[in-house]
Design an enzyme around this catalytic site. Structure first.
Site, PDB file in Angstrom:
ATOM      1  N   ARG A  75      -0.213  -2.403   0.859  1.00 31.11           N
ATOM      2  CA  ARG A  75       0.042  -2.900  -0.499  1.00 31.11           C
ATOM      3  C   ARG A  75      -1.223  -2.897  -1.348  1.00 31.11           C
ATOM      4  NH1 ARG A  75       2.338  -8.571   0.004  1.00 31.11           N
ATOM      5  NH2 ARG A  75       0.844  -8.550   1.696  1.00 31.11           N
ATOM      6  N   ASN A  93       6.202  -6.191   0.292  1.00 28.88           N
ATOM      7  CA  ASN A  93       6.781  -5.995   1.615  1.00 28.88           C
ATOM      8  C   ASN A  93       8.255  -6.370   1.577  1.00 28.88           C
ATOM      9  OD1 ASN A  93       4.402  -5.163   2.816  1.00 28.88           O
ATOM     10  ND2 ASN A  93       3.869  -7.194   3.558  1.00 28.88           N
TER      11      ASN A  93
END
Length: 146
Positions: A75, A93
């Site tokens: 990320r 996520n």
């Protein structure tokens, strides 16, 4: 009205304004030749307009990245890459172990982000990236969502 002898005399000539479009000059509004409709129409046609190649259509893509993509800094790396590409949106996520990315910008930059997502950062193991197109929301930032 008296004029000082040492001051240069002002000339009553039309002032020319340079356009950003190559090869065009737009005459000042005081030009004596602006009376006829044909002249005004010709000047209107010469007024600078944005180059169509510079106009970029904004798109919003959703990417679902599957594989070993959680717990490897995916990320943060994706967010950094999107900001480098001047894209807007977010990354987060998913409960199933995938990473969801929504990004908005020019299509060529979105394609570059998708190619990066297929590789991912060092330590990631990307198996697949699915792509869908969404309606742009005109966000002006890119963030990591929890």
């Amino acid at each position: 009205m008296s004029q000082r002898k040492d001051a240069p005399a002002k000339r009553n000539t039309p002032r020319q304004v340079e356009s950003r479009a190559p090869g065009w000059l737009i005459a000042d509004a005081t030009s004596p030749s602006r009376g006829s409709r044909a002249v005004r129409q010709r000047e209107w046609l010469q007024v600078e307009r944005p180059d169509p190649s510079q106009l970029q259509r904004i798109e919003r893509w959703q990417l679902i990245v599957r594989g070993r993509v959680q717990g490897v800094g995916y990320r943060a790396a994706c967010c950094q890459k999107a900001r480098e590409l001047d894209l807007n949106g977010w990354v987060r996520n998913q409960a199933d172990g995938s990473v969801q990315v929504q990004a908005e910008g020019a299509s060529h930059k979105l394609t570059e982000l998708r190619l990066w997502c297929e590789r991912g950062p060092q330590g990631a193991g990307v198996h697949s990236v699915s792509h869908s197109q969404l309606v742009p929301t005109r966000e002006d930032w890119f963030e990591i969502r929890r």
